[in-house]
Design a protein around this motif. Structure first.
Motif, PDB file in Angstrom:
ATOM      1  N   SER A  84       0.816  -1.049   0.006  1.00  0.00           N
ATOM      2  CA  SER A  84       0.141   0.008  -0.006  1.00  0.00           C
ATOM      3  C   SER A  84       0.853   1.359  -0.029  1.00  0.00           C
ATOM      4  CB  SER A  84      -0.937  -0.104   1.231  1.00  0.00           C
ATOM      5  OG  SER A  84      -0.331   0.188   2.471  1.00  0.00           O
ATOM      6  N   ALA A  85       2.044   1.222   0.511  1.00  0.00           N
ATOM      7  CA  ALA A  85       3.116   2.389   0.586  1.00  0.00           C
ATOM      8  C   ALA A  85       3.551   2.693  -0.808  1.00  0.00           C
ATOM      9  CB  ALA A  85       4.306   2.034   1.667  1.00  0.00           C
ATOM     10  N   ILE A  86       3.809   1.453  -1.373  1.00  0.00           N
ATOM     11  CA  ILE A  86       4.368   1.574  -2.844  1.00  0.00           C
ATOM     12  C   ILE A  86       3.377   2.313  -3.627  1.00  0.00           C
ATOM     13  CG2 ILE A  86       5.123   0.410  -4.650  1.00  0.00           C
ATOM     14  CD1 ILE A  86       6.544  -1.343  -2.725  1.00  0.00           C
ATOM     15  N   GLU A  87       2.286   1.736  -3.688  1.00  0.00           N
ATOM     16  CA  GLU A  87       0.868   2.046  -4.359  1.00  0.00           C
ATOM     17  C   GLU A  87       0.455   3.576  -4.161  1.00  0.00           C
ATOM     18  OE1 GLU A  87      -1.575   1.134  -7.416  1.00  0.00           O
ATOM     19  OE2 GLU A  87       0.010   0.211  -6.766  1.00  0.00           O
ATOM     20  N   ASN A  88       0.843   3.950  -2.467  1.00  0.00           N
ATOM     21  CA  ASN A  88       0.645   5.239  -2.405  1.00  0.00           C
ATOM     22  C   ASN A  88       1.522   6.432  -3.288  1.00  0.00           C
ATOM     23  OD1 ASN A  88      -1.136   7.084  -0.738  1.00  0.00           O
ATOM     24  ND2 ASN A  88       0.474   7.289   0.478  1.00  0.00           N
ATOM     25  N   LEU A  89       2.663   5.845  -3.156  1.00  0.00           N
ATOM     26  CA  LEU A  89       3.960   6.677  -3.830  1.00  0.00           C
ATOM     27  C   LEU A  89       3.432   7.010  -5.283  1.00  0.00           C
ATOM     28  CD1 LEU A  89       6.976   5.595  -1.859  1.00  0.00           C
ATOM     29  CD2 LEU A  89       5.939   7.662  -1.780  1.00  0.00           C
ATOM     30  N   LYS A  90       3.129   5.990  -5.926  1.00  0.00           N
ATOM     31  CA  LYS A  90       2.594   5.786  -7.353  1.00  0.00           C
ATOM     32  C   LYS A  90       1.637   6.991  -7.574  1.00  0.00           C
ATOM     33  CE  LYS A  90       3.740   1.110  -8.352  1.00  0.00           C
ATOM     34  NZ  LYS A  90       2.976  -0.143  -8.786  1.00  0.00           N
ATOM     35  N   TYR A  91       0.670   6.921  -6.957  1.00  0.00           N
ATOM     36  CA  TYR A  91      -0.609   7.968  -6.801  1.00  0.00           C
ATOM     37  C   TYR A  91       0.071   9.402  -6.501  1.00  0.00           C
ATOM     38  CZ  TYR A  91      -4.113   4.686  -7.730  1.00  0.00           C
ATOM     39  OH  TYR A  91      -5.007   3.719  -8.461  1.00  0.00           O
ATOM     40  N   VAL A  92       1.026   9.631  -5.638  1.00  0.00           N
ATOM     41  CA  VAL A  92       1.740  11.007  -5.351  1.00  0.00           C
ATOM     42  C   VAL A  92       2.213  11.428  -6.795  1.00  0.00           C
ATOM     43  CG1 VAL A  92       3.433  11.947  -4.240  1.00  0.00           C
ATOM     44  CG2 VAL A  92       1.902  10.775  -2.790  1.00  0.00           C
ATOM     45  N   GLN A  93       2.918  10.509  -7.348  1.00  0.00           N
ATOM     46  CA  GLN A  93       3.668  10.754  -8.572  1.00  0.00           C
ATOM     47  C   GLN A  93       2.500  11.124  -9.622  1.00  0.00           C
ATOM     48  OE1 GLN A  93       6.288   7.410  -9.338  1.00  0.00           O
ATOM     49  NE2 GLN A  93       7.981   8.355  -8.191  1.00  0.00           N
ATOM     50  N   GLU A  94       1.612  10.570  -9.563  1.00  0.00           N
ATOM     51  CA  GLU A  94       0.395  11.059 -10.699  1.00  0.00           C
ATOM     52  C   GLU A  94      -0.211  12.391 -10.458  1.00  0.00           C
ATOM     53  OE1 GLU A  94      -2.608   7.983 -11.323  1.00  0.00           O
ATOM     54  OE2 GLU A  94      -1.173   6.680 -11.637  1.00  0.00           O
ATOM     55  N   GLU A  95      -0.431  12.654  -9.168  1.00  0.00           N
ATOM     56  CA  GLU A  95      -1.076  13.721  -8.699  1.00  0.00           C
ATOM     57  C   GLU A  95      -0.295  14.925  -8.635  1.00  0.00           C
ATOM     58  OE1 GLU A  95      -4.313  14.302  -8.004  1.00  0.00           O
ATOM     59  OE2 GLU A  95      -4.722  11.962  -8.830  1.00  0.00           O
ATOM     60  N   VAL A  96       0.798  14.861  -8.484  1.00  0.00           N
ATOM     61  CA  VAL A  96       1.731  15.958  -8.332  1.00  0.00           C
ATOM     62  C   VAL A  96       1.967  16.464  -9.851  1.00  0.00           C
ATOM     63  CG1 VAL A  96       4.147  14.765  -8.649  1.00  0.00           C
ATOM     64  CG2 VAL A  96       3.790  16.734  -7.216  1.00  0.00           C
ATOM     65  N   GLN A  97       1.572  15.695 -10.962  1.00  0.00           N
ATOM     66  CA  GLN A  97       1.594  16.187 -12.326  1.00  0.00           C
ATOM     67  C   GLN A  97       0.504  17.128 -12.647  1.00  0.00           C
ATOM     68  OE1 GLN A  97       4.282  15.160 -14.264  1.00  0.00           O
ATOM     69  NE2 GLN A  97       5.092  13.610 -12.879  1.00  0.00           N
TER      70      GLN A  97
END
Length: 170
Positions: A84-97
């Protein structure tokens, strides 16, 4: 006649055990923000918790038009996992765009939580790499690093540049 609609989108995992993003949009012509707090709250696609209410109220006052709400810990059922931590980081990378401003609002007690600091450090590294504007909430007395529910700031946010010192101590 004036009409306003708040659009809500929530991203969960398949088992609804982790809530990665709560998006609220009320004016697509105004700038979006990403706010990162500590733990996933009770807000969902219909229910709005107090934290989400204060986030929307304050960002609207500051002339934002939408927000993506994320947390260091996305787990809402069961134990926090590395997946879940790894998936969360993926979403952070998407949202920050999608944003120019990211508000770190994990609260003042985070410095005593090694796992939270580790996750914050990883997120701040992503933000620095993407060169977004990293902000935090400051009280009228000059103290910083508050969560949106903190009584001194819940009705009136002052956004100031984020102090990276906490993230660097990990």
């Amino acid at each position: 006649m004036f009409k306003c609609t708040i659009k809500t989108e929530v991203i969960y995992d398949d088992k609804l055990a982790n809530k990665y993003v709560v998006k609220k949009e009320w004016d697509k012509n105004k700038k979006p923000a990403l706010i990162i707090m500590k733990s996933a709250g009770d807000a969902n696609e219909i229910v709005q918790d107090q934290t989400t209410m204060y986030v929307i109220n304050n960002l609207a006052k500051l002339d934002y038009g939408s927000v993506s709400i994320m947390n260091l810990f996305p787990t809402i059922a069961g134990a926090n996992t590395n997946d879940s931590a790894i998936e969360n980081l993926k979403y952070v990378q998407e949202e920050v765009q999608r944003v120019e401003d990211v508000i770190i609002a994990a609260g003042t007690g985070i410095e005593n939580n090694k796992e939270a600091l580790k996750r914050l450090h990883m997120i701040v590294a992503i933000l620095l790499d993407k060169k977004v504007n990293i902000l935090q909430i400051e009280s009228s007395k000059g103290r910083r690093g508050f969560h949106p529910l903190y009584p001194a700031v819940k009705n009136d946010w002052i956004l100031v540049p984020y102090n990276e010192r906490i993230a660097e101590e990990v």
